[in-house]
Structures are given as structure tokens and as C-alpha cells.
Design a protein around this motif. Structure first.
Motif, PDB file in Angstrom:
ATOM      1  N   ASP A  97       0.850  -1.191   0.000  1.00 25.94           N
ATOM      2  CA  ASP A  97       0.000   0.000   0.000  1.00 25.94           C
ATOM      3  C   ASP A  97       0.888   1.245   0.000  1.00 25.94           C
ATOM      4  OD1 ASP A  97      -1.844   1.971   0.332  1.00 25.94           O
ATOM      5  OD2 ASP A  97      -2.359   1.456   2.407  1.00 25.94           O
ATOM      6  N   LEU A  98       1.026   1.848  -1.179  1.00 25.62           N
ATOM      7  CA  LEU A  98       1.935   3.004  -1.299  1.00 25.62           C
ATOM      8  C   LEU A  98       1.166   4.304  -1.080  1.00 25.62           C
ATOM      9  CD1 LEU A  98       4.064   1.885  -4.395  1.00 25.62           C
ATOM     10  CD2 LEU A  98       4.503   1.492  -1.961  1.00 25.62           C
ATOM     11  N   SER A  99       0.417   4.364   0.014  1.00 19.52           N
ATOM     12  CA  SER A  99      -0.355   5.587   0.238  1.00 19.52           C
ATOM     13  C   SER A  99      -0.052   6.195   1.606  1.00 19.52           C
ATOM     14  CB  SER A  99      -1.853   5.300   0.098  1.00 19.52           C
ATOM     15  OG  SER A  99      -2.263   4.405   1.080  1.00 19.52           O
ATOM     16  N   PHE A 100      -0.296   7.488   1.710  1.00 15.94           N
ATOM     17  CA  PHE A 100      -0.142   8.204   2.975  1.00 15.94           C
ATOM     18  C   PHE A 100      -1.094   9.393   2.962  1.00 15.94           C
ATOM     19  CE2 PHE A 100       3.124   9.540  -0.043  1.00 15.94           C
ATOM     20  CZ  PHE A 100       2.928  10.905  -0.124  1.00 15.94           C
ATOM     21  N   GLY A 101      -1.253  10.014   4.115  1.00 16.04           N
ATOM     22  CA  GLY A 101      -2.150  11.171   4.196  1.00 16.04           C
ATOM     23  C   GLY A 101      -2.775  11.255   5.569  1.00 16.04           C
ATOM     24  N   ASN A 102      -3.903  11.953   5.650  1.00 15.62           N
ATOM     25  CA  ASN A 102      -4.632  12.068   6.912  1.00 15.62           C
ATOM     26  C   ASN A 102      -6.116  12.230   6.590  1.00 15.62           C
ATOM     27  OD1 ASN A 102      -5.060  14.790   6.236  1.00 15.62           O
ATOM     28  ND2 ASN A 102      -3.288  15.501   7.398  1.00 15.62           N
ATOM     29  N   SER A 103      -6.897  12.776   7.510  1.00 18.44           N
ATOM     30  CA  SER A 103      -8.340  12.846   7.262  1.00 18.44           C
ATOM     31  C   SER A 103      -8.690  13.839   6.148  1.00 18.44           C
ATOM     32  CB  SER A 103      -9.055  13.259   8.555  1.00 18.44           C
ATOM     33  OG  SER A 103      -8.520  14.486   9.015  1.00 18.44           O
ATOM     34  N   VAL A 104      -7.766  14.707   5.806  1.00 22.05           N
ATOM     35  CA  VAL A 104      -8.039  15.752   4.822  1.00 22.05           C
ATOM     36  C   VAL A 104      -7.531  15.387   3.420  1.00 22.05           C
ATOM     37  CG1 VAL A 104      -7.328  18.112   4.182  1.00 22.05           C
ATOM     38  CG2 VAL A 104      -8.173  17.644   6.473  1.00 22.05           C
ATOM     39  N   TYR A 105      -6.376  14.744   3.358  1.00 19.57           N
ATOM     40  CA  TYR A 105      -5.829  14.421   2.034  1.00 19.57           C
ATOM     41  C   TYR A 105      -5.280  13.004   2.006  1.00 19.57           C
ATOM     42  CZ  TYR A 105      -0.849  14.447   3.270  1.00 19.57           C
ATOM     43  OH  TYR A 105       0.362  14.124   3.793  1.00 19.57           O
ATOM     44  N   LYS A 106      -5.224  12.447   0.796  1.00 15.05           N
ATOM     45  CA  LYS A 106      -4.616  11.133   0.632  1.00 15.05           C
ATOM     46  C   LYS A 106      -3.883  11.098  -0.698  1.00 15.05           C
ATOM     47  CE  LYS A 106      -5.464   6.215   0.701  1.00 15.05           C
ATOM     48  NZ  LYS A 106      -6.401   5.119   0.743  1.00 15.05           N
ATOM     49  N   ILE A 107      -2.675  10.525  -0.658  1.00 14.36           N
ATOM     50  CA  ILE A 107      -1.879  10.364  -1.878  1.00 14.36           C
ATOM     51  C   ILE A 107      -1.538   8.889  -1.996  1.00 14.36           C
ATOM     52  CG2 ILE A 107       0.447  10.799  -2.825  1.00 14.36           C
ATOM     53  CD1 ILE A 107       0.085  13.686  -1.810  1.00 14.36           C
ATOM     54  N   ARG A 108      -1.797   8.331  -3.178  1.00 15.24           N
ATOM     55  CA  ARG A 108      -1.470   6.910  -3.390  1.00 15.24           C
ATOM     56  C   ARG A 108      -0.627   6.765  -4.652  1.00 15.24           C
ATOM     57  NH1 ARG A 108      -3.548   2.933  -6.417  1.00 15.24           N
ATOM     58  NH2 ARG A 108      -5.440   4.091  -6.939  1.00 15.24           N
ATOM     59  N   PHE A 109       0.610   6.317  -4.455  1.00 13.98           N
ATOM     60  CA  PHE A 109       1.498   6.089  -5.598  1.00 13.98           C
ATOM     61  C   PHE A 109       1.225   4.723  -6.198  1.00 13.98           C
ATOM     62  CE2 PHE A 109       3.885   9.652  -3.976  1.00 13.98           C
ATOM     63  CZ  PHE A 109       4.521  10.158  -5.096  1.00 13.98           C
ATOM     64  N   GLU A 110       1.518   4.589  -7.491  1.00 15.80           N
ATOM     65  CA  GLU A 110       1.405   3.272  -8.135  1.00 15.80           C
ATOM     66  C   GLU A 110       2.746   2.559  -8.096  1.00 15.80           C
ATOM     67  OE1 GLU A 110      -0.347   3.858 -12.011  1.00 15.80           O
ATOM     68  OE2 GLU A 110      -2.348   3.895 -11.103  1.00 15.80           O
ATOM     69  N   ASP A 111       3.845   3.343  -8.136  1.00 18.53           N
ATOM     70  CA  ASP A 111       5.191   2.766  -8.115  1.00 18.53           C
ATOM     71  C   ASP A 111       6.079   3.583  -7.190  1.00 18.53           C
ATOM     72  OD1 ASP A 111       4.998   0.745 -10.308  1.00 18.53           O
ATOM     73  OD2 ASP A 111       4.427   2.558 -11.423  1.00 18.53           O
ATOM     74  N   ARG A 112       7.047   2.867  -6.593  1.00 22.50           N
ATOM     75  CA  ARG A 112       7.981   3.577  -5.712  1.00 22.50           C
ATOM     76  C   ARG A 112       8.912   4.488  -6.512  1.00 22.50           C
ATOM     77  NH1 ARG A 112       8.520   1.980  -0.372  1.00 22.50           N
ATOM     78  NH2 ARG A 112       7.239   0.180   0.073  1.00 22.50           N
ATOM     79  N   VAL A 113       9.415   3.959  -7.601  1.00 24.64           N
ATOM     80  CA  VAL A 113      10.311   4.772  -8.434  1.00 24.64           C
ATOM     81  C   VAL A 113       9.755   4.813  -9.838  1.00 24.64           C
ATOM     82  CG1 VAL A 113      12.504   4.504  -7.230  1.00 24.64           C
ATOM     83  CG2 VAL A 113      11.746   2.737  -8.804  1.00 24.64           C
ATOM     84  N   ASN A 114      10.218   5.766 -10.568  1.00 26.96           N
ATOM     85  CA  ASN A 114       9.730   5.909 -11.927  1.00 26.96           C
ATOM     86  C   ASN A 114      10.890   6.270 -12.826  1.00 26.96           C
ATOM     87  OD1 ASN A 114       7.101   6.103 -13.425  1.00 26.96           O
ATOM     88  ND2 ASN A 114       8.116   7.972 -14.064  1.00 26.96           N
ATOM     89  N   LYS A 115      11.085   5.490 -13.844  1.00 26.94           N
ATOM     90  CA  LYS A 115      12.136   5.814 -14.803  1.00 26.94           C
ATOM     91  C   LYS A 115      11.551   5.746 -16.193  1.00 26.94           C
ATOM     92  CE  LYS A 115      16.103   4.655 -12.136  1.00 26.94           C
ATOM     93  NZ  LYS A 115      16.706   3.611 -11.414  1.00 26.94           N
ATOM     94  N   PRO A 116      11.708   6.775 -17.027  1.00 20.91           N
ATOM     95  CA  PRO A 116      12.394   8.030 -16.767  1.00 20.91           C
ATOM     96  C   PRO A 116      11.634   8.885 -15.737  1.00 20.91           C
ATOM     97  CG  PRO A 116      11.222   8.127 -18.846  1.00 20.91           C
ATOM     98  CD  PRO A 116      11.062   6.734 -18.334  1.00 20.91           C
ATOM     99  N   VAL A 117      12.214  10.031 -15.412  1.00 18.21           N
ATOM    100  CA  VAL A 117      11.688  10.798 -14.278  1.00 18.21           C
ATOM    101  C   VAL A 117      10.312  11.416 -14.509  1.00 18.21           C
ATOM    102  CG1 VAL A 117      13.790  11.306 -13.023  1.00 18.21           C
ATOM    103  CG2 VAL A 117      13.196  12.674 -15.013  1.00 18.21           C
ATOM    104  N   PHE A 118       9.915  11.622 -15.756  1.00 22.74           N
ATOM    105  CA  PHE A 118       8.581  12.210 -16.006  1.00 22.74           C
ATOM    106  C   PHE A 118       7.521  11.118 -15.888  1.00 22.74           C
ATOM    107  CE2 PHE A 118      11.457  15.256 -17.673  1.00 22.74           C
ATOM    108  CZ  PHE A 118      10.840  16.470 -17.439  1.00 22.74           C
ATOM    109  N   GLY A 119       6.317  11.518 -15.514  1.00 19.27           N
ATOM    110  CA  GLY A 119       5.209  10.555 -15.459  1.00 19.27           C
ATOM    111  C   GLY A 119       5.183   9.718 -14.196  1.00 19.27           C
TER     112      GLY A 119
END
Ligand code: SAM
Length: 329
Positions: free
Chosen positions: A216-238
Motif C-alpha cells: 500500500d503506497l499511500s499516505f495522508g490524513n483525514s483531509v488528504y490522501k496520496i497513493r502512488f502506483e510505483d515507488r520509483v519511476n524511470k524516466p523521471v517524467f510521469g
């Protein structure tokens, strides 16, 4: 209505595929709420704070560029300078530009419904002593000249503003380049490019804190939540994540804007950084300022006793963002 803007009913609604379609549908379907209803938002403190940060940024970097402009409006109350608000949304910054005494404003956004709302807001505002033109445009895939005629663009902008929207361009290097080309091409030398974007350092730090064995690559609190699909991304865009902000953003795909990448790419377009600050630091640096301190009270970021209108969760969510200013050389 400007001659460039067909009536909403005449205009075919353009469909966008993929992640862009999700973003457009989200912003197009978010209802426009009046001032009274806005006050009842559970995150009104955070919304007021974000607005105050934009006011500080516009005052500190936009005002001097406008005052130095050669563009002078008409009439006794005419202002000075020309602004492009890219990703203008429903026109939430119109009052800020009116207060900056701008002569001309151009607003563009991919969400056609929001653009119509921005135009109506401008038309119904009693203090619109400046000229404004709005257009629906995918500013990260299409040239600005597709939305505004060459005659309208002939005189360069003094300020280009991208508030809480530039990160959508970092889906690919092609889009980031298109965005920067649109920013720089019509900005005068000495003009400024201001914006607010998510703080990549903060986001990637939080992602790093997630235990390596967790799926579960997500974090946040009661107001916001961010969930990544991947830990790293290569190339850096996207490098994509899904963003949720209570009463504002319903799980929309966004992309990490690595500051060094952004600065390096922007330099190719003659844009050089003059300011970068986290929102928490903007608060502490300006709370005792003779102009921006009292403005904080007027904009209800704090009450007359200096008590914040944000709870802990909103305050934490506030620091997801940074503000920046670049100068064109
Ligand atoms: N700048 C406004 C403000 O501060 O109130 C609106 C910010 S809203 C969080 C993000 C805006 O970015 C939305 O209105 C959305 O439609 C716009 N946007 C996203 N992708 C875009 C694109 N490719 N071209 C133009 N606007 C885009």
C-alpha cells in the motif's frame, strides 16, 4: 463574451482520453459554489490559506512586473500590464488580478465548463475594470495560438501564472515542454512566471517512509490522501500518484514535479528561478509582514487573536505545496 469564445451551447464538448479525461471530467463536474456555501466547506481554513499564499505570490512577483509593463489599459480606472492565467479553472484568481490593477487578462483551461464559469464570473463582477478573454485549451498539448489570435498575442505577457495546475503537465516530457513553450513564448524578457505545485521532496520522502514490504503506497490524513502506483519511476517524467483532497479533489491522477528537472528544463526556455518556498515557510515568513499579516486576518486564515482557522490535518495538508517564481531572461 469575446469573439473568440463561442456560446457554450454552440461549442462541441471535446472528449479527452486517458488520465487527461479523468482530470477534465473531474474539474468540469465540480459544482460552482457561491461565497456563502464556500464558507461552510470543512476545509475552509486550508482553502483560505491557499488563497492567501497565491495573493502573497502575486503581490510580491506579479505586481512589480505589471507596474513595469508597457501595456496600459483604457479609461479613468485603467490598470497596467498583461497576464496569462494558465489552468485558470473557474476564475478563482480574478479578484487577485483585479486588485493587482491588471489591464488585460487571458485565461485558458482544459475544462470547458470551468472556462464558461470563469467568463461568467468576470462578466458579473462589478469591478472588472480590465479586459479579459477566456478559452478552453489543453495548454500542455496544444499551442496557445490555437486559442488566442496572433493579434491578441502580439503584445507579450508581463506575468504568466499557473496555480495548482502545472503538475498535470509532468505526465511526459513532451507535455512539460509544450507547457513551458506556452509559458515562455509570449512572455516578455523581464516578465515573471509564478505558480504553485506539489512539493516533490515532501511527497517522495513520505513514499520512502513506507515500509519496503508494504504494497500500500499511500499516505495522508483525514483531509488528504496520496497513493502512488510505483515507488520509483524511470524516466523521471510521469511518476504518477492519485490525489484526494476533502471537498476539493476526488482521486485525480497527478505527477511528481522534481524541482531540479523542472529548473533544468525551464532554463531551455529562458526561464530562471528567483523564488521557491514551502507553504509553511511562506506562512512564518509573512505572518508579521505589514501588508500580508493583516491580509491573513481579512482572508480568515487566522482570527483577530492570531488563532489559525486550520486544524492539524489541514495544516499538514497545506505543506504538500510549494510556491515559485521564475524570471524570463
Ligand atoms: N488555477 C485555478 C485555481 O488556482 O483556482 C484552478 C486550479 S485546479 C486545482 C487545476 C486546474 O488545472 C483545473 O481547472 C484543470 O482543468 C486545469 N488543467 C489540468 N490540465 C490542464 C491542461 N492540460 N491544460 C489546461 N488546464 C489544465
Amino acid at each position: 463574451r469575446s469573439p473568440e469564445a463561442p456560446a457554450p451551447e454552440e461549442r462541441p464538448q471535446k472528449r479527452h482520453a486517458g488520465d487527461v479525461g479523468v482530470v477534465v471530467d473531474h474539474y468540469n463536474t465540480r459544482p460552482e459554489v457561491g461565497v456563502a456555501q464556500r464558507e461552510t466547506s470543512p476545509i475552509i481554513g486550508l482553502k483560505s490559506f491557499n488563497n492567501w499564499v497565491k495573493s502573497v505570490l502575486i503581490s510580491r512577483f506579479g505586481h512589480p512586473a505589471l507596474q513595469a509593463s508597457k501595456v496600459v489599459g483604457r479609461g479613468p480606472r485603467a490598470g497596467r500590464g498583461k497576464v496569462l492565467d494558465m489552468g485558470c479553472g473557474k476564475g478563482g484568481d480574478l479578484t487577485k488580478w483585479a486588485k493587482a490593477r491588471v489591464a488585460e487578462l487571458f485565461g485558458a483551461d482544459i475544462a470547458a465548463v470551468s472556462v464558461d464559469q470563469a467568463r461568467s464570473r468576470y462578466q458579473s463582477s462589478r469591478n472588472s475594470h480590465f479586459e479579459a478573454t477566456f478559452a478552453a485549451l489543453d495548454c500542455y498539448s496544444e499551442p496557445l495560438s490555437k486559442a488566442f489570435s496572433p493579434a491578441k498575442l502580439a503584445t507579450p505577457f508581463d506575468v504568466v501564472s499557473l496555480q495548482f495546475c502545472m503538475h498535470y503537465a509532468f505526465e511526459s516530457i513532451q507535455k512539460a515542454r509544450c507547457m513551458l513553450d506556452n509559458v515562455s513564448k509570449w512572455l516578455r524578457v523581464g516578465g515573471v512566471f509564478v505558480g504553485t505545485i506539489p512539493n516533490a521532496e515532501q511527497l517522495l520522502h513520505n513514499l520512502d517512509e513506507i515500509p519496503p514490504d508494504s504494497d500500500d503506497l499511500s499516505f495522508g490524513n483525514s483531509v488528504y490522501k496520496i497513493r502512488f502506483e510505483d515507488r520509483v519511476n524511470k524516466p523521471v517524467f510521469g511518476h504518477k500518484y492519485w490525489f484526494y483532497l476533502q471537498d476539493a479533489v476526488e482521486n485525480v491522477p497527478e505527477y511528481v514535479v522534481r524541482w531540479d528537472n523542472f529548473v533544468q528544463l525551464a532554463a531551455e526556455y529562458g526561464l530562471h528561478p528567483v523564488y521557491k518556498e514551502e507553504f509553511h515557510d511562506i506562512f512564518s515568513e509573512h505572518q508579521d509582514h505589514p501588508e500580508f499579516g493583516p491580509l491573513m486576518v481579512r482572508m480568515k486564515v487566522v482570527d483577530a487573536n492570531g488563532e489559525s482557522s486550520m486544524d492539524e490535518a489541514q495544516w499538514e495538508a497545506a505543506n504538500i505545496y510549494i510556491a515559485f517564481a521564475f524570471e524570463k531572461r
